[in-house]
Design an enzyme around this catalytic site. Structure first.
Site, PDB file in Angstrom:
ATOM      1  N   HIS A 318      40.756  47.230  38.807  1.00 38.46           N
ATOM      2  CA  HIS A 318      41.338  47.994  37.700  1.00 38.46           C
ATOM      3  C   HIS A 318      42.327  47.156  36.899  1.00 38.46           C
ATOM      4  O   HIS A 318      42.742  46.055  37.317  1.00 38.46           O
ATOM      5  CB  HIS A 318      42.040  49.252  38.234  1.00 38.46           C
ATOM      6  CG  HIS A 318      43.181  48.989  39.158  1.00 38.46           C
ATOM      7  ND1 HIS A 318      44.429  48.577  38.734  1.00 38.46           N
ATOM      8  CD2 HIS A 318      43.276  49.099  40.518  1.00 38.46           C
ATOM      9  CE1 HIS A 318      45.235  48.445  39.768  1.00 38.46           C
ATOM     10  NE2 HIS A 318      44.563  48.750  40.877  1.00 38.46           N
ATOM     11  N   CYS A 336      43.967  46.494  46.042  1.00 38.94           N
ATOM     12  CA  CYS A 336      43.108  46.531  44.863  1.00 38.94           C
ATOM     13  C   CYS A 336      43.053  45.171  44.180  1.00 38.94           C
ATOM     14  O   CYS A 336      43.910  44.312  44.391  1.00 38.94           O
ATOM     15  CB  CYS A 336      43.612  47.575  43.870  1.00 38.94           C
ATOM     16  SG  CYS A 336      43.401  49.288  44.426  1.00 38.94           S
TER      17      CYS A 336
END
Length: 395
Positions: A318, A336
């Site tokens: 992301h 992440c």
């Protein structure tokens, strides 16, 4: 066996005595006459039967003649059960619906040349929702997916007779593609190719599970038929040591992007992952991964842009504008892959569900079942998860 009509005696011999001036004489073979029998029709379900099991395969037999036509339909005409005649027997090719009144009609011609039609009625057993299991399928009808996309069938009520179901769970492809089923649990089965899908492959998923016994008194709730297509090859390699993500499209390196992955306490997991979800914007709350709000590691990020999930435990790729200085230099996330908003938007636009994302360089291994981890098993290991121990060629 329910029998409509009376079965005739096979042979009647009439002796004709011819008078003569010298007395009586024996009849010749030409004087024997065979009486031909009428058609007798028998069904595997009795007329008037109730509480008939939904997995009953209805058959109809014709004796002393030939069946011409058989129909089996619900009393209201909304549901029909197809079948075929082979020789003297008609066999249904489908099973029955619960709590349904059926009309069975059969007709044909006897050896005596006379037409016969017989009609019978019966009712099937009622089933609660707890006695039925619904098969939900991914991908969706008409979806275009990546080369790593498995076929996923999820059951809301456990299937304990896996073999009975797997026999009726078919995946076919054009071009033909070898693959097989793996049962993650009694509620979930995956089908994956032996190797990544070839771009452009057209795939059909056909689950003939309606009224099939799943074990423990549970039955399949309905059939499912889904078609999907495999798009172009998009593969991303995330190097956690070099802080780089390289995107390959149709086998060619297209772009290398500076990233930041999981820090020393929250390593990103090594292994082959698959894009499971895509979100233009998503709120990321650490509580969903088991981190309490009073934990120093707690976070609650609103409106995270261009996010793609790759694990159940909460790993995404992301946009992370807050970690721009670390991208390409250090790992500072909670697992992440963070990148610039511009790069994240580009990756998001290239990607689709089922694309492959491989992580290398991390000491932490990806756990089986933490996402669509199918590609981390060897082919031999994969076949061990089949209830039938088989692979199949998609035709």
């Amino acid at each position: 066996m329910s029998t409509w009509g009376t079965r005739a005696v096979g042979l009647l011999t009439v002796m004709v005595l011819a008078a003569s001036c010298t007395g009586g004489g024996a009849a010749s073979p030409e004087d024997e006459v065979e009486a031909k029998a009428p058609l007798t029709i028998s069904a595997s379900v009795d007329d008037g039967a109730s509480d008939v099991a939904v997995d009953t395969v209805v058959t109809v037999d014709g004796f002393e003649g030939q069946l011409a036509e058989v129909s089996l339909a619900s009393d209201d005409g909304k549901s029909t059960v197809p079948g075929e005649i082979h020789g003297v027997r008609w066999t249904a090719s489908g099973l029955l619906e619960p709590a349904t009144s059926y009309v069975l009609k059969a007709s044909g011609t006897g050896d005596d040349g006379k037409p016969v039609t017989r009609i019978s009625r019966f009712t099937t057993r009622a089933l609660t929702l707890d006695e039925q299991t619904y098969p939900a399928v991914a991908p969706l009808e008409g979806e275009t997916v990546g080369i790593g996309m498995p076929v996923i069938v999820s059951f809301d009520v456990p299937v304990t007779d896996r073999a009975a179901f797997e026999k009726r769970m078919k995946v076919t492809a054009q071009p033909a593609t070898a693959g097989g089923w793996y049962w993650l649990s009694n509620n979930t089965a995956h089908w994956r190719p032996k190797q990544y899908w070839k771009p452009g492959t057209e795939v059909s998923v056909d689950l003939g599970l309606n009224s099939v016994h799943a074990g423990n008194g549970i039955y399949g709730q309905q059939d499912q038929h889904v078609k999907f297509r495999v798009g172009r090859s998009v593969m991303t390699v995330v190097d956690t040591r070099r802080h780089r993500a390289t995107v390959k499209i149709n086998g060619k390196n297209v772009r290398t992007i500076p990233v930041s992955t999981g820090d020393a306490d929250h390593r990103s997991r090594n292994g082959i992952k698959v894009v499971m979800e895509k979100h233009r914007s998503i709120d990321m709350d650490a509580a969903t991964t088991g981190v309490d709000s009073d934990d120093p590691n707690y976070y609650n990020l609103k409106g995270v842009k261009w996010a793609m999930r790759v694990t159940n435990s909460g790993e995404f790729l992301h946009a992370a504008p807050w970690s721009g200085a670390a991208q390409g230099n250090a790992n500072v996330s909670h697992g992440c892959v963070g990148m610039s908003t511009k790069d994240a938007a580009w990756v998001f636009a290239q990607s689709k569900r089922g694309d492959v994302v491989s992580y290398v360089g991390s000491p932490r291994r990806l756990e089986p079942g933490n996402g669509w981890t199918d590609w981390n098993r060897s082919w031999d290991e994969w076949l061990e998860g089949s209830a039938l121990g088989e692979d199949a060629e998609g035709a």
